[in-house]
Design an enzyme around this catalytic site. Structure first.
Site, PDB file in Angstrom:
ATOM      1  N   SER A 144       0.970  -1.198   0.011  1.00  0.00           N
ATOM      2  CA  SER A 144       0.021  -0.130   0.029  1.00  0.00           C
ATOM      3  C   SER A 144       0.887   1.330   0.025  1.00  0.00           C
ATOM      4  O   SER A 144       2.127   1.111   0.507  1.00  0.00           O
ATOM      5  CB  SER A 144      -0.690   0.039   1.074  1.00  0.00           C
ATOM      6  OG  SER A 144      -1.582   1.137   1.629  1.00  0.00           O
ATOM      7  N   TYR A 158      -2.109  -1.192  10.055  1.00  0.00           N
ATOM      8  CA  TYR A 158      -2.191  -1.214   8.666  1.00  0.00           C
ATOM      9  C   TYR A 158      -0.967  -0.886   8.092  1.00  0.00           C
ATOM     10  O   TYR A 158      -0.375  -1.471   7.167  1.00  0.00           O
ATOM     11  CB  TYR A 158      -3.496  -0.758   8.013  1.00  0.00           C
ATOM     12  CG  TYR A 158      -3.395  -0.709   6.664  1.00  0.00           C
ATOM     13  CD1 TYR A 158      -4.229  -1.943   6.189  1.00  0.00           C
ATOM     14  CD2 TYR A 158      -3.257   0.334   5.851  1.00  0.00           C
ATOM     15  CE1 TYR A 158      -4.345  -2.181   5.014  1.00  0.00           C
ATOM     16  CE2 TYR A 158      -3.407  -0.152   4.298  1.00  0.00           C
ATOM     17  CZ  TYR A 158      -3.967  -1.326   3.882  1.00  0.00           C
ATOM     18  OH  TYR A 158      -3.942  -1.540   2.402  1.00  0.00           O
TER      19      TYR A 158
HETATM   20  P1  NAP Z   1     -11.470  -6.173  -0.711  1.00  0.00           P
HETATM   21  O1  NAP Z   1     -12.412  -5.846  -1.907  1.00  0.00           O
HETATM   22  O2  NAP Z   1     -12.158  -5.788   0.683  1.00  0.00           O
HETATM   23  O3  NAP Z   1     -10.673  -7.616  -0.863  1.00  0.00           O
HETATM   24  C1  NAP Z   1     -10.122  -8.102   0.330  1.00  0.00           C
HETATM   25  C2  NAP Z   1      -9.776  -9.467   0.008  1.00  0.00           C
HETATM   26  O4  NAP Z   1      -9.326 -10.136   1.290  1.00  0.00           O
HETATM   27  C3  NAP Z   1     -11.083 -10.463  -0.083  1.00  0.00           C
HETATM   28  O5  NAP Z   1     -11.013 -11.379  -1.000  1.00  0.00           O
HETATM   29  C4  NAP Z   1     -11.149 -11.023   1.365  1.00  0.00           C
HETATM   30  O6  NAP Z   1     -11.885 -12.374   1.237  1.00  0.00           O
HETATM   31  C5  NAP Z   1      -9.814 -11.336   1.895  1.00  0.00           C
HETATM   32  N1  NAP Z   1      -9.613 -11.327   3.277  1.00  0.00           N
HETATM   33  C6  NAP Z   1      -9.979 -10.308   4.029  1.00  0.00           C
HETATM   34  N2  NAP Z   1      -9.750 -10.706   5.228  1.00  0.00           N
HETATM   35  C7  NAP Z   1      -9.413 -11.862   5.246  1.00  0.00           C
HETATM   36  C8  NAP Z   1      -9.233 -13.163   6.172  1.00  0.00           C
HETATM   37  N3  NAP Z   1      -9.252 -12.830   7.453  1.00  0.00           N
HETATM   38  N4  NAP Z   1      -8.562 -14.205   5.700  1.00  0.00           N
HETATM   39  C9  NAP Z   1      -8.535 -14.666   4.599  1.00  0.00           C
HETATM   40  N5  NAP Z   1      -8.868 -13.447   3.507  1.00  0.00           N
HETATM   41  C10 NAP Z   1      -9.299 -12.244   3.951  1.00  0.00           C
HETATM   42  O7  NAP Z   1     -10.234  -5.303  -0.699  1.00  0.00           O
HETATM   43  P2  NAP Z   1      -9.165  -4.894  -1.921  1.00  0.00           P
HETATM   44  O8  NAP Z   1      -9.140  -3.189  -1.811  1.00  0.00           O
HETATM   45  O9  NAP Z   1      -9.240  -5.708  -3.176  1.00  0.00           O
HETATM   46  O10 NAP Z   1      -7.798  -5.217  -0.971  1.00  0.00           O
HETATM   47  C11 NAP Z   1      -6.930  -6.039  -1.627  1.00  0.00           C
HETATM   48  C12 NAP Z   1      -5.436  -5.771  -1.046  1.00  0.00           C
HETATM   49  O11 NAP Z   1      -5.318  -4.505  -1.765  1.00  0.00           O
HETATM   50  C13 NAP Z   1      -5.306  -5.692   0.277  1.00  0.00           C
HETATM   51  O12 NAP Z   1      -4.182  -6.395   0.784  1.00  0.00           O
HETATM   52  C14 NAP Z   1      -5.408  -4.105   0.664  1.00  0.00           C
HETATM   53  O13 NAP Z   1      -4.763  -3.923   1.664  1.00  0.00           O
HETATM   54  C15 NAP Z   1      -4.700  -3.682  -0.759  1.00  0.00           C
HETATM   55  N6  NAP Z   1      -4.665  -2.388  -1.049  1.00  0.00           N
HETATM   56  C16 NAP Z   1      -5.929  -1.831  -1.129  1.00  0.00           C
HETATM   57  C17 NAP Z   1      -6.098  -0.152  -1.573  1.00  0.00           C
HETATM   58  C18 NAP Z   1      -7.454   0.168  -1.757  1.00  0.00           C
HETATM   59  O14 NAP Z   1      -7.487   1.377  -1.782  1.00  0.00           O
HETATM   60  N7  NAP Z   1      -8.462  -0.919  -2.157  1.00  0.00           N
HETATM   61  C19 NAP Z   1      -5.244   0.328  -1.551  1.00  0.00           C
HETATM   62  C20 NAP Z   1      -3.690  -0.164  -1.051  1.00  0.00           C
HETATM   63  C21 NAP Z   1      -3.550  -1.372  -0.864  1.00  0.00           C
HETATM   64  P3  NAP Z   1     -13.343 -12.769   1.484  1.00  0.00           P
HETATM   65  O15 NAP Z   1     -14.087 -11.767   0.839  1.00  0.00           O
HETATM   66  O16 NAP Z   1     -13.672 -14.023   0.765  1.00  0.00           O
HETATM   67  O17 NAP Z   1     -13.874 -12.820   2.730  1.00  0.00           O
END
Ligand code: NAP
Length: 252
Positions: A144, A158
């Site tokens: 991130s 985080y």
């Molecule tokens: P998201 O749509 O909420 O997806 C999160 C994913 O992580 C889901 O597939 C969820 O699985 C899984 N997950 C969450 N908690 C978990 C647990 N306890 N055990 C196993 N799996 C778990 O979020 P996203 O934005 O796509 O995030 C993906 C990655 O990008 C993350 O690492 C996040 O920190 C990073 N990121 C996101 C952003 C942003 O702005 N969106 C920015 C920087 C970095 P289920 O839904 O099946 O439970």
């Protein structure tokens, strides 16, 4: 340039939603077989597996539990016999103000570090030990902007977890390169995914776009192609690097 990953097995954690789901869709276009990890969203993961084909299968694991992380990698190996690329994408946000009661604050800290860093660490360990027995492999860590810029106090754990991921990735790249293991970081800024629904609702799109140099929010489609390129081998001599995808909201 042609990217053909047919015959390759790629484990994508958090493939059931947001950035991970998009990564799965882009990787599948190269013919790769995807081990789609999910936690709670079985339906979405199963739909995605059916959509992308290529013998892709779904794997459940709650990454808040160390034993489930070890089991996840073992389950994927049992199914496919090998893993070529690990994408540590799963993540969650669990905010706590610094003046929250100590036990509540610590619970949030521990859960955040476990899911966002320790789980990726366990999977990295399993992957590296597997990769060195078969001449190499690639790890792509979705960190991130917070790892480099820092974040607000509510996001202390985080940001710390994502920074830890960067240090881990660099260490693996430096230690195991001669054995064929490459490790990369992709560091998104604000991306429109379900994790951010509350912030979009609270602040509104216009306010969030004002933070960017570009004229629209970053979408998962703006992140996923970089992961394909890193998985392809074309970027191997960038091992150890971190690639920012934040619409110049934070330029290092
Ligand atoms: P998201 O749509 O909420 O997806 C999160 C994913 O992580 C889901 O597939 C969820 O699985 C899984 N997950 C969450 N908690 C978990 C647990 N306890 N055990 C196993 N799996 C778990 O979020 P996203 O934005 O796509 O995030 C993906 C990655 O990008 C993350 O690492 C996040 O920190 C990073 N990121 C996101 C952003 C942003 O702005 N969106 C920015 C920087 C970095 P289920 O839904 O099946 O439970």
């Amino acid at each position: 340039m042609n990217i053909d990953l047919s015959g390759k097995v790629i484990l994508v954690t958090g493939g059931s939603s947001g950035i991970g789901k998009c990564i799965v869709q882009y990787l599948a276009k190269t013919g790769a077989t995807i081990a789609i990890h999910y936690n709670r969203n079985a339906e979405s993961a199963q739909e995605l597996a059916s959509e992308v084909g290529c013998n892709s299968q779904i794997f459940q694991a709650d990454l808040a539990k160390p034993e489930a992380c070890f089991k996840l990698f073992a389950d994927v190996l049992d199914s496919y016999g090998a893993v070529d690329v690990l994408v540590n994408n799963a993540g969650m946000i669990c905010t706590r103000p610094l003046d929250a009661p100590a036990d509540d604050w610590l619970e949030g800290w521990n859960r955040t570090i476990m899911v966002n860093l320790t789980a990726a660490g366990i999977l990295t360990r399993e992957a590296v030990n597997h990769f060195v027995t078969r001449g190499g492999g690639r790890i792509i860590n979705i960190a991130s902007r917070a790892a480099f810029r820092g974040d607000t106090p509510e996001y202390l754990a985080y940001a710390a977890a994502k920074s830890g991921m960067v240090a881990m990735s660099k260490s693996i790249a430096r230690a195991f390169g001669k054995q064929g293991v490459k490790s990369f970081v992709v560091a998104p800024g604000f991306v429109r995914t379900p994790i951010n629904d509350p912030y979009l609702e609270k602040y509104g799109e216009d306010f969030l776009v004002r933070d960017l140099a570009l004229d629209r929010l970053t979408e998962p489609d703006d992140v996923a192609p970089t992961v394909v390129f890193l998985a392809s081998g074309y970027m191997d001599h960038a091992t150890g690097c971190s690639i920012d995808i934040n619409a110049a909201s934070y330029v290092r």
